[in-house]
Design an enzyme around this catalytic site. Structure first.
Site, PDB file in Angstrom:
ATOM      1  N   SER A  64       0.823  -1.201   0.000  1.00 35.34           N
ATOM      2  CA  SER A  64       0.000   0.000   0.000  1.00 35.34           C
ATOM      3  C   SER A  64       0.867   1.265   0.000  1.00 35.34           C
ATOM      4  O   SER A  64       1.692   1.453  -0.900  1.00 35.34           O
ATOM      5  CB  SER A  64      -0.966  -0.044   1.189  1.00 35.34           C
ATOM      6  OG  SER A  64      -1.964   0.929   1.074  1.00 35.34           O
ATOM      7  N   GLU A 118      -9.806  -3.189  -6.290  1.00 29.69           N
ATOM      8  CA  GLU A 118      -9.189  -2.091  -5.543  1.00 29.69           C
ATOM      9  C   GLU A 118      -9.413  -0.746  -6.221  1.00 29.69           C
ATOM     10  O   GLU A 118      -9.276  -0.622  -7.447  1.00 29.69           O
ATOM     11  CB  GLU A 118      -7.678  -2.299  -5.434  1.00 29.69           C
ATOM     12  CG  GLU A 118      -7.251  -3.556  -4.733  1.00 29.69           C
ATOM     13  CD  GLU A 118      -5.780  -3.513  -4.352  1.00 29.69           C
ATOM     14  OE1 GLU A 118      -5.343  -2.465  -3.828  1.00 29.69           O
ATOM     15  OE2 GLU A 118      -5.086  -4.505  -4.577  1.00 29.69           O
ATOM     16  N   HIS A 141      -7.730  -5.017  -1.525  1.00 33.97           N
ATOM     17  CA  HIS A 141      -6.473  -4.351  -1.225  1.00 33.97           C
ATOM     18  C   HIS A 141      -5.560  -5.237  -0.370  1.00 33.97           C
ATOM     19  O   HIS A 141      -5.988  -5.829   0.622  1.00 33.97           O
ATOM     20  CB  HIS A 141      -6.789  -3.057  -0.483  1.00 33.97           C
ATOM     21  CG  HIS A 141      -5.628  -2.156  -0.256  1.00 33.97           C
ATOM     22  ND1 HIS A 141      -4.844  -1.670  -1.282  1.00 33.97           N
ATOM     23  CD2 HIS A 141      -5.105  -1.634   0.889  1.00 33.97           C
ATOM     24  CE1 HIS A 141      -3.905  -0.887  -0.781  1.00 33.97           C
ATOM     25  NE2 HIS A 141      -4.041  -0.854   0.519  1.00 33.97           N
TER      26      HIS A 141
END
Length: 297
Positions: free
Chosen positions: A144, A238, A268
């Protein structure tokens, strides 16, 4: 691949109490609790320390190669998360590669806005080199925001004239803090974890007075020439899907050896759910194979 597993994970994530855009005094401890709710396997040990003046957690797995290192950068939208909380995912990846991991506890926003996280990541990398670990024995991974930070770190390594790590794995990278990807809207109903509003708030915390177009904050705008081979993993559900796609295209324009793998129907950082999701375990296996190849020559 199991639709039942994907549906169960989607329902679980939609019921989470965590709000990435919520008040940090509440959300930080909640995220820490969620990330550390499952104990590490018995053959995994962790030890706090520092590299280059930056706090780190070394994650050792039984049988790991003693001189090869995975440098790991955690997620949390630059405002949450910790090196210790990331030990579980870091250990799952390092176990498959057969090396130890070092998870970096970079400073968080808004208390420490850009470029504090990047400065810490670079200082930790320098510290790893100064400790006697050669760059050709280092691989890099992040999830991320940590994946976006990993790309910014590699461009900083290049610009400082340092030797690059051998390879890097980027899990669901957040690479555009201006949030301009079409998937921010067209995947909004599919994404059970992230919202554009939450990311917008965290981007403002991290950027401060810096423009989101700054290539060191949003590496989709960076010159990526000279970076090592990259593997990018992302799920089709996502809102950050387009971040991954555009980052791969940017790397390709810079003549970087880049592989983009889009897994249908998953959310995610889906490799973090490998214990309950076949696709997550398969992604970790792919990533490990990719990283092991760094040490094959």
């Amino acid at each position: 691949m199991s639709k039942q597993q994907r549906d169960a994970l989607d329902a679980l994530m939609r019921g989470w109490p965590l709000d990435l855009g919520g008040e940090l005094t509440t959300q930080r401890p909640l995220m820490q609790q969620m990330m550390t709710s499952h104990p590490l396997p018995e053959d995994v040990t962790t030890e706090p320390g520092e590299l280059g003046g930056v706090p780190v957690v070394t994650v050792d797995v039984a049988g790991a190669h003693p001189t090869r290192v995975l440098l790991y950068l955690h997620g949390g939208a630059y405002a949450m998360g910790s090196a210790a909380a990331a030990a579980g995912l870091a250990s799952e990846l390092s176990r498959r590669v057969g090396i130890r991991a070092v998870s970096v506890d970079y400073r968080l926003a808004p208390e420490h806005p850009f470029p504090a996280a990047l400065d810490d990541a670079l200082a930790a990398y320098r510290g790893l080199l100064d400790s006697g670990v050669d760059a050709d024995r280092i691989v890099l991974a992040g999830e991320s925001a940590g994946a976006g930070l990993a790309v910014a770190l590699m461009t900083a390594i290049r610009d400082k004239g340092l030797e690059q790590p051998r390879r890097a794995v980027l899990l669901s990278p957040w690479a555009d803090l201006a949030l301009t990807g079409a998937s921010m809207s067209d995947r909004a109903k599919l994404d059970p974890a992230l919202t554009a509003d939450a990311l917008r708030r965290r981007a403002a915390d991290y950027l401060g007075d810096t423009t989101p177009m700054d290539p060191s904050a949003s590496p989709i705008h960076a010159d990526l020439a000279g970076l090592p081979p990259l593997l990018i993993e992302v799920g089709s559900h996502e809102i950050l899907l387009d971040d991954a796609v555009r980052l791969a295209a940017r790397a390709a324009r810079g003549e970087v050896d880049v592989t983009l793998h889009v897994t249908p129907g998953v959310p995610h950082v889906f490799p973090g759910f490998a214990a309950a999701l076949d696709e997550g375990a398969e992604a970790l296996d792919r990533a490990a194979s990719f990283l092991r190849a760094a040490f094959a020559t």
